[in-house]
Design an enzyme around this catalytic site. Structure first.
Site, mmCIF file in Angstrom:
data_model
loop_
_atom_site.group_PDB
_atom_site.id
_atom_site.type_symbol
_atom_site.label_atom_id
_atom_site.label_comp_id
_atom_site.label_asym_id
_atom_site.label_seq_id
_atom_site.Cartn_x
_atom_site.Cartn_y
_atom_site.Cartn_z
ATOM 1 C CB SER A 8 -0.913 0.000 1.226
ATOM 2 O OG SER A 8 -1.523 1.266 1.352
ATOM 3 C CG HIS A 9 0.486 4.647 -2.620
ATOM 4 N ND1 HIS A 9 0.042 3.606 -3.384
ATOM 5 C CD2 HIS A 9 1.127 5.504 -3.467
ATOM 6 C CE1 HIS A 9 0.384 3.829 -4.643
ATOM 7 N NE2 HIS A 9 1.039 4.970 -4.716
ATOM 8 C CB SER A 10 -1.178 4.770 3.524
ATOM 9 O OG SER A 10 -1.486 4.691 4.896
#
Lengths: 780, 204
Positions: A8-10
């Site tokens: 995930s990006h986060s």
């Protein structure tokens, strides 16, 4: 148990979704899970190196499923696969499943020790429950089309041999007509379009060739229906499914059995008759706008009537295409708006169709370029109708001279009146020319010198020599008449004896066979007198398949060919891709010099499975019908040894026993033919490639054809060397030289025992064999 | 002699400076058609790159590969794997002799990597639209030496970048905008032009 990696990006999203999913199964049953998310606690981003590490940690030998959020997560995950051990990469799968639902489905399924494939399938289906409950699932989840802004998007690689030319384009337009959706089509490969799918003309200007990517955007109430119709159309190759040479095949079907004497090779003598194909519009007196609109409608009706009548008597499909061109909505709208803007109908027709024709002429594809003639054909008919004259140029008698030959004129030529046709500017591959040739009219094309011939001048055409005689004197005339009756007699004799064996004056029996590229071609071959086939071109036979045909599919086609040839021996050449013959299911990187690149057996050494399947199919077919196999582009004994070892392996599996030969098409194999004596049961000399490689002339380059036609002594020497080395075994020639009656005696003198030629020429070649006297046999 | 390690490091330093000075511009361009992170992402990545000590690498090729890995791990957005792949491939093919043709091949290996990674074709409003014509010009001028080739490449790269303005995006976040992406300059093509312009200043 498989492992799972969340990308995930986060980081907080990645950790939270893992916690959420982990709740679903007790700790002892949970699969290995790793999170690779964010660049640090707070910075959004993905890191391929971190993903690679996570995959390595999550794997316990059963594989890893990678779930990603979006965008760079996908790129980084793909890149991570390059950082890890290829074996691990092979058992790692990046899933398109939605992150939350997919992860939950994956964890639950993985905990049951399901395989990677099973877990992956469940994850991808992760949305199904929510969609069911909320009732917004796509109607058919199996064929969920990719949505575009409020519409659907359909992509397709064109595999029709001539691209999306008039007939398939017409099938597309008529197939989608009446569906309430706006469909716009682009050629993504050439970045052309989008244009409306309701306009045949516009679609053709996209220049969609074989291999180009077509993209359709579909918006509207019935977009689903349009999508599925388009899918069906595409899978049937827009109505051309297994039609390998559509125009040629169709042309042949159109006039299946005409007088076999009318070969189109006959010499004709008659008076010149100039056909003013572009009617004189200067007399036209324009009315007001409503009058002009009414005249246009009447003209369209008149032309449509003529075309419908022609279409009824034809399976060619050309007139149907013309009808669609005529009734093209885009075209009609343009014409009407021109007229409403104050233009007389006749000028609107002139301007519009001239501009369409110019667009086609600008396309970089000779086949589509020739479609400009269709546009001009419609234009002429409309103008004649607007002038109140006959729609078709009339049934003129004599030798007709015209700028170009459109299909309407070609279809209405009366064999009782028209002796032959000379075009002053047309090409040799237009629909009209193909049609007139198939109808047995002698033709000369592109003869600018015929433009100035006054009407009534006595002319003679020799289509074989490509010669035009203008006002021949008595002496020439009597020579021509003599040649004319000689040729007619020869044709008659060749037809009469076509099914008899060909034996030279000294009693040598020469086998004359057909080169085959389709099952229909095998039927034609038998009818023309073929004694089997010396060359079955498998790469052409399956050229329009998008997947490699299976063993059974190939065997079925081979058996059908043997059967069509009355179970005489057929010689199947293994896949010979490359050069100018790409196969859609066999992607090859473009090469700067393909003729000297990965061709024939060289491709098979890279993809031996394809060869193994084909050999199995050939061996299976051999159990039903007599078959030989031969390998293309052999240059060294090592290659032949390799090919034979694959054949031995295939024989062990499938059974059967067949003769195996090789193509001699390079100077290397011709010069050292003796090195192959232990390896090849027979040879077949491919003279087209042999000429190309010996004289350094690109066979597709028309600027060096003269060199290829010039002094070929070196090629002849190579043929003789190869034939000499294989004395006592079958020596076949399957290149163009075999189809040349003038070369037959020399080939036989060199020791050639079989000639494999184009089917229509079998009778003539057999006659050429019979004409070989004892003298040339002195050699031994 | 090879285009040595220190020249290549100078190239990276020049590029990093360009990125840093223009980070806001890149982010603004990205705001129009993307997710407004290109400037910040590239700046973060290139700062990590100039923190590398070039003297610890045995060759320019090894240094370039490390640049690639560094960008992969620090950029975060799609530019990470794209620029990362570019430098990894360029590094792998970087010649150990100074030969413009070989440098051209190395750069092209990088372009091929980007195309393969992003599955982008020409005309889809990506950095490929700038880099591809630049390398064509580089190859065409390679016979006249590195300096001429790189200058020609920089000019073509800028022209390719400008030519992205009317294009409709087909890749990445911008493709969600469809036709509305036309009229904006592609941020990736913009940063790529900075890279090639930096090369023309430092490698000739």
């Amino acid at each position: 148990m498989i492992g799972i990696v969340v990308v995930s990006h986060s980081r907080s999203l990645g950790l939270a979704v893992s916690d959420l999913a982990a709740q679903m199964v007790p700790p002892e049953a949970r699969p290995q899970m790793r999170v690779a998310a964010g660049l640090d606690e707070t910075t959004f981003g993905t890191d391929a190196a971190a993903i690679a590490e996570a995959i390595m940690e999550a794997d316990s030998g059963a594989g890893v499923l990678v779930l990603v959020d979006l965008g760079s997560a996908i790129l980084s995950a793909e890149m991570a696969l390059e950082f890890i051990d290829p074996e691990l990469a092979a058992r790692t799968k990046i899933s398109s499943a939605p992150l939350v639902e997919g992860l939950i489905a994956a964890i639950v399924t993985a905990s049951t020790s399901a395989t990677l494939e099973e877990v992956c399938a469940e994850a991808v289906q992760g949305l199904a429950g929510k969609q069911d409950q909320l009732g917004d699932s796509p109607a058919d989840s199996m064929a969920t089309p990719a949505p575009t802004e409020g519409g659907l998007r359909f992509s397709w690689m064109i595999r029709n041999p001539h691209g999306l030319h008039a007939r398939p384009a017409a099938a597309l337009v008529s197939g989608l007509r009446g569906i309430d959706a706006t469909i716009r089509i682009s050629n993504t490969t050439l970045s052309k379009g989008p244009v409306s799918a309701s306009s045949l003309t516009s679609i053709q200007t996209l220049g969609l060739r074989r291999g180009d990517l077509m993209e359709a955007e579909i918006i509207g109430p019935e977009s689903e229906k349009a999508y599925s119709t388009l899918t069906d159309l595409a899978h049937s190759n827009f109505g051309e499914s297994k039609d390998i040479e559509p125009s040629i095949n169709a042309t042949r079907l159109d006039h299946p059995r005409q007088d076999p004497m009318r070969t189109g090779h006959q010499i004709v003598i008659g008076e010149a008759r100039y056909i003013a194909i572009d009617p004189d519009a200067s007399e036209y007196i324009a009315g007001d706008v409503p009058t002009e609109l009414a005249r246009l409608n009447a003209a369209i009706d008149a032309v449509a009537q003529t075309l419908e009548n022609l279409d009824k008597g034809s399976t060619l499909g050309i007139y149907g295409v013309q009808l669609l061109t005529l009734k093209d909505e885009f075209t009609l709208d343009e014409l009407r708006s021109d007229i409403q803007g104050g233009l007389p109908a006749i000028e609107a027709v002139q301007d519009r169709f001239t501009s369409f024709a110019e667009q086609f002429e600008a396309i970089d594809d000779p086949y589509l370029r020739a479609r400009a003639e269709d546009q001009r054909g419609i234009q002429r008919m409309l103008i004649r109708a607007l002038l109140g004259s006959e729609v078709s140029p009339g049934l003129a008698s004599g030798i007709l001279i015209m700028p170009e030959l459109d299909p309407i004129t070609a279809g209405t030529l009366d064999p009782e009146l028209c002796l032959g046709v000379i075009t002053t500017s047309g090409g040799a591959s237009g629909h009209g020319v193909l049609l007139a040739q198939s109808r047995g009219f002698p033709l000369l094309t592109g003869r600018a010198d015929a433009r100035t011939i006054p009407d009534g001048t006595l002319l003679a055409i020799d289509p074989v020599e490509g010669r035009l005689f203008i006002d021949p004197d008595d002496e020439e005339l009597s020579t021509l008449k003599e040649e004319q009756s000689k040729r007619a007699a020869a044709t008659a004799e060749a037809i009469r004896l076509a099914h008899k064996p060909a034996v030279t004056g000294s009693g040598t029996r020469i086998i004359v066979e057909a080169n085959i590229a389709s099952i229909q071609g095998a039927h034609d071959g038998l009818e023309a007198g073929a004694e089997g086939s010396g060359l079955v071109r498998t790469e052409v036979l399956f050229a329009d398949w998008d997947h490699a045909p299976s063993v059974d599919e190939q065997a079925e086609v081979f058996i059908a060919i043997g059967k069509a040839l009355n179970h005489q021996t057929i010689t199947i050449r293994t896949w010979d891709p490359g050069g100018d013959k790409p196969l859609p299911f066999l992607p090859q990187d473009p090469e700067p010099n393909p003729m000297l690149g990965e061709r024939g057996i060289r491709v098979m050494r890279r993809l031996p499975d394809l060869l193994d399947d084909q050999l199995a199919a050939i061996l299976l077919a051999s159990q039903e019908t007599p078959v030989r196999v031969m390998f293309p582009m052999i240059t060294s004994p090592k290659e032949m040894l390799w090919a034979r070892s694959r054949l031995v392996d295939a024989t062990r599996k499938v059974g059967g026993q067949i003769q195996a030969g090789m193509m001699v098409e390079t100077p290397a194999s011709a010069l050292r033919a003796r090195d192959f004596l232990d390896l090849a049961d027979f040879i077949s000399i491919g003279t087209n490639d042999l000429t190309q490689y010996t004289l350094a002339v690109d066979r597709g380059n028309s600027s060096v054809t003269e060199v290829a036609k010039g002094d070929r002594s070196a090629v002849w020497d190579l043929i003789a060397m190869a034939a000499d080395a294989f004395k006592g075994r079958p020596v076949c020639v399957c290149g163009d030289i075999a189809s040349d009656p003038e070369s037959v005696a020399r080939l036989i003198a060199a020791g050639v025992t079989e000639l494999s030629v184009r089917a229509p020429l079998i009778g003539m070649i057999k006659q050429a064999v019979r004409a070989v006297p004892c003298a040339v046999q002195i050699r031994e | 002699m090879a285009i040595d390690l220190m020249s290549v490091a100078g190239w990276m330093k020049d590029f990093a400076t360009q990125i840093h000075d223009n980070a806001d511009l890149l982010t603004d361009l990205d705001r129009e058609i993307g997710d407004a992170d290109h400037g910040a992402n590239m700046d973060r990545g290139m700062r990590a790159v100039i923190d590398l000590d070039p003297s610890t690498f045995p060759s320019a090729a090894d240094y370039l590969k490390k640049v690639g890995m560094t960008l992969v791990s620090t950029v975060g957005g799609a530019s990470g794997p794209l620029y990362g792949t570019f430098f990894l491939r360029v590094g792998t093919a970087w010649p150990d002799v100074e030969n413009p043709d070989l440098v051209g091949l190395a750069l092209r290996a990088g372009l091929d990597g980007i195309i393969q990674r992003g599955k982008a074709a020409i005309g889809e409003k990506t950095l490929v639209d700038a880099l591809s014509p630049a390398l064509d010009e580089f190859d065409a001028n390679a016979g006249d030496g590195m300096g001429t080739a790189l200058q020609a490449a920089a000019v073509a790269c800028a022209a390719g970048r400008d030519a992205t303005i009317p294009l409709v995006a087909r890749k990445g976040r911008a493709s969600y905008l469809g036709e509305r992406s036309a009229g904006h300059q592609d941020p990736g093509a913009t940063s790529m032009t900075m890279l090639i312009e930096a090369a023309s200043r430092t490698l000739s």
